[in-house]
Every structure is written in C-alpha cells, then in structure tokens.
Design an enzyme around this catalytic site. Sequence first.
Site, PDB file in Angstrom:
ATOM      1  N   ASP A 240      45.112  34.537  29.263  1.00  0.00           N
ATOM      2  CA  ASP A 240      46.094  34.256  30.306  1.00  0.00           C
ATOM      3  C   ASP A 240      47.278  33.456  29.756  1.00  0.00           C
ATOM      4  OD1 ASP A 240      46.830  34.054  33.182  1.00  0.00           O
ATOM      5  OD2 ASP A 240      46.587  31.914  32.787  1.00  0.00           O
TER       6      ASP A 240
ATOM      7  N   GLU B 127      47.896  38.584  28.006  1.00  0.00           N
ATOM      8  CA  GLU B 127      48.701  38.611  29.219  1.00  0.00           C
ATOM      9  C   GLU B 127      50.044  37.993  28.834  1.00  0.00           C
ATOM     10  OE1 GLU B 127      50.274  37.129  33.234  1.00  0.00           O
ATOM     11  OE2 GLU B 127      49.295  35.764  31.861  1.00  0.00           O
TER      12      GLU B 127
HETATM   13  C1  GLC Z   1      49.083  34.179  34.662  1.00  0.00           C
HETATM   14  C2  GLC Z   1      48.337  34.690  35.868  1.00  0.00           C
HETATM   15  C3  GLC Z   1      48.925  34.087  37.107  1.00  0.00           C
HETATM   16  C4  GLC Z   1      48.811  32.587  37.017  1.00  0.00           C
HETATM   17  C5  GLC Z   1      49.405  32.055  35.714  1.00  0.00           C
HETATM   18  C6  GLC Z   1      48.986  30.642  35.460  1.00  0.00           C
HETATM   19  O1  GLC Z   1      50.393  34.577  34.653  1.00  0.00           O
HETATM   20  O2  GLC Z   1      48.359  36.085  35.894  1.00  0.00           O
HETATM   21  O3  GLC Z   1      48.281  34.553  38.252  1.00  0.00           O
HETATM   22  O4  GLC Z   1      49.475  32.015  38.108  1.00  0.00           O
HETATM   23  O5  GLC Z   1      48.980  32.788  34.589  1.00  0.00           O
HETATM   24  O6  GLC Z   1      47.629  30.593  35.085  1.00  0.00           O
END
Ligand code: GLC
Length: 665
Positions: free
Chosen positions: A296, A338
């Site tokens: 993430d 991500e």
């Molecule tokens: C990523 C997740 C999102 C979250 C962020 C902070 O972008 O997809 O949902 O708010 O990280 O963890």
Amino acid sequence: MPDQTPSPETRTRARAVLDALLPGVRDRAVDALGPVEGEGLVARLEHHHLDLLGPLEGLYVTDDVTLAALAGRLVGRVIEAAIDRPVALRALDRRREVDPGWFQRARMVGYVAYADRFAGDLSGVRQRLDYLAELGVTYLHLMPLLAPREGDNDGGYAVVDYDAVDPRLGTMADLEQLAADLHDRGMSLCVDLVLNHTAAEHPWALSAAAGDPAYRSFYRIFPDRTEPDRYERTLPEVFPDTAPGSFTHVEGVGWVWTTFNSFQWDLDWSNVEVFAAMLDTVLALADHGVDVLRLDAAPFLWKRAGTDCQNRPEVHLILRALRALVGVAAPGVAFKAEAIVAPQQLVQYLGAHERFHPECDLAYNNQLMVLLWSSLATRDTTLARVALGRMRSAPTSTAWVTYLRCHDDIGWAVSDEDAWASGLDPAAHRAFLSDFYAGVHPGSFARGAVFQANPRTGDRRISGSAASLCGLEAALAAGDTVQTDAAVARLLMMYSVVYSYSGIPLLYMGDELALRNDPRWADDPAHAGDNRWLHRPPMDWATADRRTDVGTVEGTVFTGLAEMARVRAGQLALRAGDRAELLDTGDDRVLGYVRRHPRGPRLVALAAFSDDAVAVPRHRCLPGFVGDAHAVLASPGVRIDDHDVHLPAWGYAWVVETSDGLTRR
Ligand code: GLC
C-alpha cells in the site's frame, strides 16, 4: 542520489559479503531442510544477492553499520522464515519456480473485496468460494485485514498489530485456512500490507509518544514547524479536504508526519529498524500462506525536502531489497505495488529503470483505468490511444493488474503532454471529467460524487460505483429501459477491455451484479467523512441469487463477466506480460488492440465507446488477417462481414483468426 544499477565496486563488495555468508547459510539450511531444499535456498541467495546487497548498501550502510553485519542479520531472518515455511507452501514454491509466470496465465482473474462486506468474516469468505469459482475468479484480493485501530481506520489502512488479523474477521489460523482452501482450488490470495504508516495507536507509535528514542526514530517527528514548513513547500496534499497538510500536531510529542489521515503516522524508512520490522511482517504473512502482498502507498516511503516525496529512487531500492529477501525465503510469493502515480513513474515499480531490476511483480495500471473512464465520457478513444501507446511496456517477467474500479476514488491522472497531443486542454479536460462523473455536466449519465476537491490545484477526484458511473443508477431511477440497457452495455464493454488488455484483470466486488452507489454509506459515523464508502457497498446476496437470470440486470452482467473469464482462460494471447499493440481502427470511437502469443492465434479486442452502432473496416481493425475472423467473445449484435466489423452501441468483440481452423468452436 542512489543509482539503481550497481557499480563494479558494489558488485565486488557484494560478492565478498555473499562469499563470507554462504558457508554458514549452507550449514544451517542443509541441516534444517536437507540437502535438496537446503541447496535450493543457497542457490536463491546467490541468485538474488546483488538485488539485495546493492540496495542495502545504498540505503543503510553507515560508518557504524557494515554491509556484512546488516546482510548477516537480515539473511538470518530469511533463513529462519524459509525453515519455518509449511511444507504445502514449499511445494507451491517449487511449482512456481518451475513456472515463474504463474501469475501471468490467461486463467488469472482477480476479485477484490472487503472480507466483512463480502461475507461477514474470513470463514464466511471460505463459504463463498463456489460463488467466486462461478465467476472464473482465481485470485482473491481481500482488503486490509490486519488488526486496525478502533473507529475510523481508513478502511483498515491504520494497523495496530501486524501479527494479528482483525478480531472481527477471525484469526491468523482462519487466514491460513482460507489460503489453504484457495490453494486447493488453484486460487491465490492477495492481502494488503500497509508499509508507509501505522495507526497512531500502534505500540511503536505509543512508545514513540511516550518518549522512547528508539521508537521515536521509527517515525518522522519534528519539534516545531520549521521542517514541516520546508517540506510542505513542495508536498502535494493527499486528502486536502478532510486531512489538509502532511503533518499533525500531537500534544507532548511534536509535529508528526501524517501523509494521509492524522491517525496514520508515516514510518521513517531511512531507519533500518523499520525495514527489519517490516521484513518480519512480510515473511510472516508469506508463511501464513499469502501469495501476493499489495504494498500500500509504496511511492511515499522515502522523503526528501524540495521534492514531492513520492517515487524517490530509494523507494525502489527498498522494494528491490524486500523482494530479493522474500525471493530467498518464499519464492512463490509476489509483490503488487499500489503506486497510483503519473504515467511516466509507473513502470519503474515493475523494475523498468535504465536497466531492469526485479522489484514488484505486479502493479496497477491506473492509466488504463483513467483512460477508460475518459473515453466513456467523451465517446472518443484518441487520448487513450495516445497515452497508452506512449506507456513503457511492463517487463516480460511482470504484469499489470487491470481494473475499472477499486475501493479508492478516481483521480484524473492524465498527463498534460498526452492531453495536448490528443488535442485536449489538460486542465479543461480534467475539469470536464469531474463534472461528467459527478453528474453535473449537461447530459451526463453518471452519478458519482466529488472526493477531496482541492481549490488550490483545481483537482476534483471522483467516488462512485462502476455501475452508477456507467449510468445505471440514473437510468433505473428514471425507469428508462433503453438507458438501462445502455448502462449495462457500457459496464460490460468497459470490463471487456479490463479482461483483455495486458494484465491480470481485477473485478471489484459488486460490479459483477452491477451494484449501484450505497445510499446508506454515511450511516456509520466512522465512514461519514469519507465518501469513498459510496462505492464500498455490502454484498447484496439477494441480488446475487438472481445472477443466472439473464432477464435481470444482475444476471446479464454476472453471466457476461463469467463468460469473459471463461473465454479469456482459453486464449493464450491474453496471457499477461505481453504488450497490447494499439490499432488505429479508423474510427476514434472504437478502441482496438492486438494481443499475441507465439503459440496461439493472435487476438484483436475491439470496444465501442459510442452511443450508436459503428462499422470499422476490417483492413484497419483486423490488420493482416488472412483467414476467417471469428469472434470468440462478442456483445449481442456484433457482426463481421467481408468488409467491416459491425459493433452495436457500446459493443465489444474479441476476434481471432481461424486460418488454421484450430480455434473455431
Ligand atoms: C492507499 C489505499 C487508500 C488509503 C491510502 C492510505 O492509497 O488504497 O485506500 O487511504 O493508501 O493507506
């Protein structure tokens, strides 16, 4: 600035460190795992050593910490994780070493869900695997499931315990059982790992707040505003509306770096102890049976004043080193980045730098996602063709994940350069897309909501479910059956691209039933401040019961998507890891691309972003086809004649050449 490519001196030092480590590693590994497995581990360490030691040297070696000491410590942990690895997972590792492209297969279809919203808890998820199998799903991504803080926890992205499952969802044993059940069915499990920050209530943060210097240095805490002000001169805001700025003042502690919400404290990855602690988490999750870790917010891991503190070169070194360590302990495990970043920064997460360096195996193709929505609003695929055509290819051993919707908002990541090259004014186009999907542009069929409007930059991101953004909510509310059919056609057409463009397609929970925005999204006070909950509805099992009734919206969409997965699995050309070659179809409303595989027929995918039927000339959209053209998948009304391929409004087709007669069904 650390270089991704190791210098000759680094190579020499790395080799010397490896040579010093190897005898001890071999003794321990052979002793615990036997000669065959033990030698395998040694071979993996040799294979990965440069991707491990090069980055570690660039990141963490100081006058006090030598590369040899650091490597010895981290490799020691990795060996223990390899030894602890359950036999069934080691067997899976061996399979995947033979077939390293396991995640690229055409049979891969992902499903993304919150465990609680989908099925109550982890054992509930286990009861629903037949449902996923019916959809052709082979890869299940469960949203964050490690123990989060109480109250608002950003959908689980504020973790208090990386070693425990959220008690509301079950236990680690339940997670292991779920992974085992999935593996028995040839499915794999992806789980979120929040690397960038912990919850403010995590024991590390509590110790930091209590003044423990070791834990204070896990975070970025400043005594006053001097440093925060300096950083903020160049820092974009992630949640400008609900959590402005990137720092939070905590009484008695100081100014804490909080990129996201005030309760999410950014970890300081320049501290090797943070790296070591997260490595332990990664290894533990791997040994619990997780196949893919979704890393993430990966771009945010490293900060440097004077920059936007995203995509720093050190981020890539961290990911490479982690990947190499996991590759030694658990070679069957893959990383998914991500990284929702600008197009020119994206492919680096797959290891494509000036030279290729193994990094993440998978990354989100957010460009494709954004461009699909852009094309749908404009009924014109020029921008998509230009921007996708300019994207660098994913390295052959990696893959994109392709998707239409996820749990997050849609940000209009259209580069100025691509917009101008397509004849669009970038700012005006982004504003148009926000208006269109918020449903305020005249004639818009979409029903979304603006998320985090930023008056400073003019940015307005969008929340909303795929079906609502495709027009279904408005059509049903108006009782308009023609528009209802059009919305369903749009949704399936958009997914036909997601299922055929290069990558692993991800189906976002509820889209298979065309679930609309959740009208009750704000009922939970912990959600009320975040309209992304609009498109995170609870699963509607009553609707799911009608999934085979093609007289219903849900039946049409469910059976359409299940058919797409089935056809996809049989087309070698749809394997991930190869580039989709974009075509000039002769009509800007029709997106077309060729997929190829050396051992199978090439496949042309066509998708009409058009309110009307379109005919595209064969010589443009099926270039070089000499034999018969056969649609292996097509929306109702598609017809191929000697001159043209005829697509209905919002129609789609996957066409293969059948000159060898092998692919005709
Ligand atoms: C990523 C997740 C999102 C979250 C962020 C902070 O972008 O997809 O949902 O708010 O990280 O963890």
